[in-house]
Design a protein around this motif. Structure first.
Motif, short mmCIF file in Angstrom:
data_model
loop_
_atom_site.label_atom_id
_atom_site.label_comp_id
_atom_site.label_asym_id
_atom_site.label_seq_id
_atom_site.Cartn_x
_atom_site.Cartn_y
_atom_site.Cartn_z
N THR A 134 0.83 -1.21 0.00
CA THR A 134 0.00 0.00 0.00
C THR A 134 0.86 1.25 0.00
O THR A 134 0.56 2.23 -0.70
N VAL A 135 1.95 1.23 0.77
CA VAL A 135 2.85 2.39 0.79
C VAL A 135 3.43 2.63 -0.59
O VAL A 135 3.52 3.77 -1.07
N ARG A 136 3.81 1.55 -1.26
CA ARG A 136 4.34 1.70 -2.63
C ARG A 136 3.28 2.26 -3.57
O ARG A 136 3.59 3.08 -4.46
N GLU A 137 2.04 1.86 -3.38
CA GLU A 137 0.95 2.40 -4.21
C GLU A 137 0.75 3.89 -3.93
O GLU A 137 0.48 4.68 -4.85
N ILE A 138 0.88 4.28 -2.68
CA ILE A 138 0.76 5.69 -2.33
C ILE A 138 1.88 6.49 -2.98
O ILE A 138 1.65 7.56 -3.57
N GLN A 139 3.11 5.97 -2.92
CA GLN A 139 4.24 6.64 -3.57
C GLN A 139 4.00 6.77 -5.07
O GLN A 139 4.29 7.81 -5.67
N LYS A 140 3.45 5.72 -5.66
CA LYS A 140 3.18 5.73 -7.09
C LYS A 140 2.13 6.78 -7.44
O LYS A 140 2.28 7.53 -8.41
N GLU A 141 1.08 6.87 -6.63
CA GLU A 141 0.02 7.84 -6.90
C GLU A 141 0.52 9.27 -6.74
O GLU A 141 0.17 10.16 -7.53
N ILE A 142 1.35 9.50 -5.73
CA ILE A 142 1.91 10.84 -5.53
C ILE A 142 2.74 11.24 -6.75
O ILE A 142 2.67 12.38 -7.23
N TYR A 143 3.51 10.30 -7.28
CA TYR A 143 4.35 10.63 -8.43
C TYR A 143 3.51 10.83 -9.69
O TYR A 143 3.73 11.78 -10.45
N GLU A 144 2.55 9.94 -9.92
CA GLU A 144 1.73 10.05 -11.13
C GLU A 144 0.81 11.26 -11.10
O GLU A 144 0.51 11.85 -12.14
N THR A 145 0.38 11.67 -9.90
CA THR A 145 -0.53 12.81 -9.77
C THR A 145 0.20 14.14 -9.70
O THR A 145 -0.22 15.12 -10.34
N LEU A 146 1.30 14.18 -8.93
CA LEU A 146 1.97 15.45 -8.66
C LEU A 146 3.38 15.53 -9.23
O LEU A 146 4.03 16.58 -9.13
N SER A 147 3.87 14.43 -9.82
CA SER A 147 5.23 14.36 -10.37
C SER A 147 6.29 14.55 -9.28
O SER A 147 7.36 15.11 -9.54
N LEU A 148 5.99 14.10 -8.07
CA LEU A 148 6.92 14.22 -6.96
C LEU A 148 7.45 12.85 -6.56
O LEU A 148 6.70 12.01 -6.05
N PRO A 149 8.73 12.58 -6.77
CA PRO A 149 9.30 11.30 -6.31
C PRO A 149 9.43 11.30 -4.80
O PRO A 149 9.62 12.36 -4.17
N SER A 150 9.35 10.14 -4.18
CA SER A 150 9.41 10.05 -2.72
C SER A 150 10.20 8.83 -2.29
O SER A 150 10.47 7.92 -3.07
N THR A 151 10.56 8.83 -1.00
CA THR A 151 11.16 7.66 -0.37
C THR A 151 10.33 7.34 0.87
O THR A 151 9.63 8.21 1.39
N ALA A 152 10.40 6.09 1.33
CA ALA A 152 9.58 5.70 2.48
C ALA A 152 10.28 4.65 3.32
O ALA A 152 11.04 3.83 2.81
N GLY A 153 10.00 4.72 4.62
CA GLY A 153 10.48 3.70 5.54
C GLY A 153 9.30 3.18 6.34
O GLY A 153 8.36 3.93 6.63
N MET A 154 9.33 1.91 6.70
CA MET A 154 8.20 1.31 7.40
C MET A 154 8.71 0.52 8.60
O MET A 154 9.78 -0.12 8.55
N GLY A 155 7.95 0.60 9.70
CA GLY A 155 8.36 -0.11 10.90
C GLY A 155 7.20 -0.31 11.85
O GLY A 155 6.07 0.13 11.57
N PRO A 156 7.45 -0.94 13.00
CA PRO A 156 6.38 -1.23 13.96
C PRO A 156 5.94 -0.03 14.80
O PRO A 156 4.99 -0.12 15.56
N ASN A 157 6.64 1.11 14.66
CA ASN A 157 6.27 2.33 15.37
C ASN A 157 6.86 3.53 14.63
O ASN A 157 7.58 3.37 13.63
N MET A 158 6.57 4.74 15.12
CA MET A 158 7.03 5.94 14.43
C MET A 158 8.56 6.03 14.40
O MET A 158 9.15 6.40 13.37
N LEU A 159 9.20 5.72 15.51
CA LEU A 159 10.65 5.79 15.58
C LEU A 159 11.29 4.86 14.55
O LEU A 159 12.17 5.27 13.78
N MET A 160 10.85 3.62 14.52
CA MET A 160 11.43 2.64 13.61
C MET A 160 11.17 3.02 12.15
O MET A 160 12.02 2.82 11.28
N ALA A 161 9.99 3.56 11.87
CA ALA A 161 9.68 3.98 10.51
C ALA A 161 10.62 5.10 10.07
O ALA A 161 11.13 5.10 8.95
N LYS A 162 10.86 6.07 10.96
CA LYS A 162 11.74 7.19 10.64
C LYS A 162 13.17 6.74 10.48
O LYS A 162 13.88 7.15 9.54
N LEU A 163 13.66 5.89 11.38
CA LEU A 163 15.03 5.38 11.28
C LEU A 163 15.21 4.55 10.01
O LEU A 163 16.23 4.66 9.33
#
Length: 419
Positions: A134-163
Motif C-alpha cells: 500500500t505504501v508503494r501504491e501511495i508513492q506511485k500515486e503521488i508521483y503520477e498525480t503530482l510528479s513528486l518522487p518520494s522515499t519511504a520507511g516502514m516499521g512497527p512504530n514511528m521511531l522505527m519507521a523514521k530510522l
C-alpha cells in the motif's frame, strides 16, 4: 534483552518527498527532478544567497547541496536555478496530504513537516491488502498525480519507521524494518548524531561516556543514562532498542518545549546598534507566540554567527531568570546583556533566539516591586490583538522603520521566502 511482545507492533510508514522544493519546481517546469540538476536559491540576485534545495542530479554531479551558496554553483548550461515559491510548495504539501486521506483516516496521519508525513496503516489490510505494498501504491500515486518522487520507511512504530527511512529507505526508495532487524541494521549506526533524536551536544556527552554507536547505547547501563540525562536517558536507551510509544495522531514530542526564531540577515550587520534593532524585532515575535499560547519561559538563549568575511564563528549563550516571562522588553533586556558580554565587534550574519523552561502564563506571579508590570502585559496584549486581526505590520516599533529593521520586508515572505 527486550521482550518486544509487550510493546505495540503496528504498520507505520514515514513518507518523505525527495528534494521537495527542487521536485516542486521541476514539476512546475515539466522537468525530471531525478535527472535534471536543479537548485532552489533564496535570492538569485544575491551571490551569497543560500541553496534551499538541490535535486539528486545537482548533488551527485556538481556536489551542490542544501546550505551551499549561490556563488559556489558552477556555470553550466544544464543547471536550472529557481527562487522559492512558498505558497506553491504549501499547496503541493496539502495535495500530498489529501492523497494520504484516501488510504487512512485523519487520525492515522501525522504531518511531520512540509515534505514528510507518518501514516498508520494498521487495520487497512482488508481494504488495501499488504501495508508495505500500500505504501508503494501511495508513492506511485503521488508521483503520477503530482510528479513528486518520494522515499519511504516502514516499521512497527514511528521511531522505527523514521530510522528505516533515514538509514535505508532514502537509498532504495522503500524499506521495511522489524524489531528483529535492530541488531544488524540499527546498532551499527555511528556517529550517534546520525540517529533521529540525537543532536551534537548529546552525542558529545555520550562519547565522553564511551558510547559511540547505537549498539553501545543499547548495551549501556540504564541507571547510568538516567543519572546523567534524567528521563531523556531512559528514552535514549529504549530508542536504541527500537521502542517508541508515540501515537501517530499526536506529535512525537508532546507539547512545545520552546519558542524561538533564527534569522539569516540579508547583509553583514557591522555595529551592535544594528544587531540590537533586529534582536528587538525577534524578541517581539517570540514573545508574541509565547503569549498567544499562554506560556512564559525562564531560560533565554541568544546565538550569534559572524560573517564568513570575518572568518565565521560566533557564540551561543543562555541565562535563566528568577521568574518566567513572555514580555518583549524583559526578554530583550536579557538578550542585550548576553550580547554586550560576548559580542566582539565583528560583522554579524545570523541571529537566533529562544525561550525555554516554559510554564503556564497563569502561574507567573506579578512582582509587588514592579508597579508597572500589569501595564506592560496589558500593552502587549493589545498589540497582539491588533496584529492578529490586521497583520504583523499593523503596529510596529519605530526600530523597524530604520535601515537595520527587517520586520516589514519579512512580512512579505512565506516561510522566510518569497510566496
Amino acid at each position: 534483552m527486550i521482550d518486544y511482545s509487550k510493546f505495540p507492533n503496528r504498520s507505520v510508514a514515514c513518507i518523505d518527498m525527495m528534494s521537495f522544493y527542487a521536485s516542486c519546481m521541476a514539476a512546475l517546469h515539466n522537468l525530471d527532478a531525478r535527472t535534471t540538476p536543479i537548485a532552489v536559491v533564496g535570492n538569485l540576485k544575491q551571490r551569497g544567497s543560500v541553496v534551499l534545495a538541490a535535486s539528486p542530479a545537482m548533488k551527485k554531479r556538481f556536489k551542490i547541496k542544501t546550505g551551499n551558496r549561490l556563488f559556489e554553483i558552477p556555470r553550466h548550461p544544464k543547471i536550472r536555478l529557481f527562487e522559492p515559491r512558498m505558497e506553491y510548495f504549501l499547496e503541493m504539501s496539502m495535495s500530498i496530504t489529501r492523497i494520504l486521506h484516501k488510504y487512512v483516516p485523519a487520525e492515522a496521519i501525522h504531518v511531520y513537516s512540509v515534505d514528510e508525513s507518518f501514516i498508520d496503516l494498521t487495520g487497512t489490510e482488508k481494504l488495501w491488502g499488504d501495508p508495505a505494498q500500500t505504501v508503494r501504491e501511495i508513492q506511485k500515486e503521488i508521483y503520477e498525480t503530482l510528479s513528486l518522487p518520494s522515499t519511504a520507511g516502514m516499521g512497527p512504530n514511528m521511531l522505527m519507521a523514521k530510522l528505516c527511512l533515514d538509514i535505508s529507505g532514502k537509498k532504495t526508495g522503500f524499506a521495511k524494518w522489524n524489531f528483529e532487524d535492530i541488531p544488524e541494521k540499527l546498532w551499527p549506526v555511528s556517529p550517534l548524531s546520525e540517529m533521529w533524536g540525537i543532536g551534537r551536544q548529546t552525542e558529545t556527552s555520550l562519547n565522553n561516556m564511551g558510547i559511540f554507536s547505537v549498539g553501545d547505547l543499547a548495551h549501556a547501563s540504564l541507571e547510568t543514562l538516567e543519572k546523567k540525562f534524567g528521563i531523556i536517558g531512559n528514552q535514549l536507551y529504549h530508542h536504541a532498542w527500537g521502542i517508541d510509544l508515540s501515537k501517530v495522531d499526536a506529535p512525537p514530542v508532546a507539547g512545545q518545549v520552546s519558542y524561538g526564531k533564527s534569522q539569516i540577515l540579508m547583509r553583514d550587520y557591522n555595529s551592535i546598534a544594528e544587531v540590537r534593532a533586529v534582536l528587538l524585532e525577534m524578541c517581539e515575535d517570540v514573545a508574541k507566540r509565547a503569549r498567544d499560547a499562554g506560556k512564559a519561559g525562564r531560560t533565554i538563549t541568544l546565538g550569534i554567527s559572524y560573517s564568513k568575511n570575518a572568518l565565521g564563528g560566533g557564540f551561543q549563550r543562555s541565562r535563566t531568570i528568577k521568574e518566567a516571562t513572555n514580555e518583549t522588553m524583559a526578554i530583550y533586556a536579557v538578550c542585550k546583556e548576553l550580547l554586550s558580554e560576548n559580542y566582539d565587534a565583528r560583522p554579524v550574519r545570523q541571529i537566533s533566539l529562544s525561550i525555554t523552561k516554559l510554564e503556564a502564563e497563569q502561574s507567573v506571579q506579578l512582582s509587588l516591586f514592579e508597579k508597572d508590570n500589569w501595564k506592560d502585559r496589558a500593552i502587549g496584549s493589545v498589540m497582539d490583538n491588533i496584529r492578529n486581526k490586521y497583520g504583523s505590520t499593523a503596529i510596529l516599533r519605530a526600530i523597524s522603520l530604520t535601515d537595520a529593521g527587517t520586520a516589514i520586508k519579512r512580512s512579505e515572505l512565506v516561510g522566510g521566502h518569497k510566496g
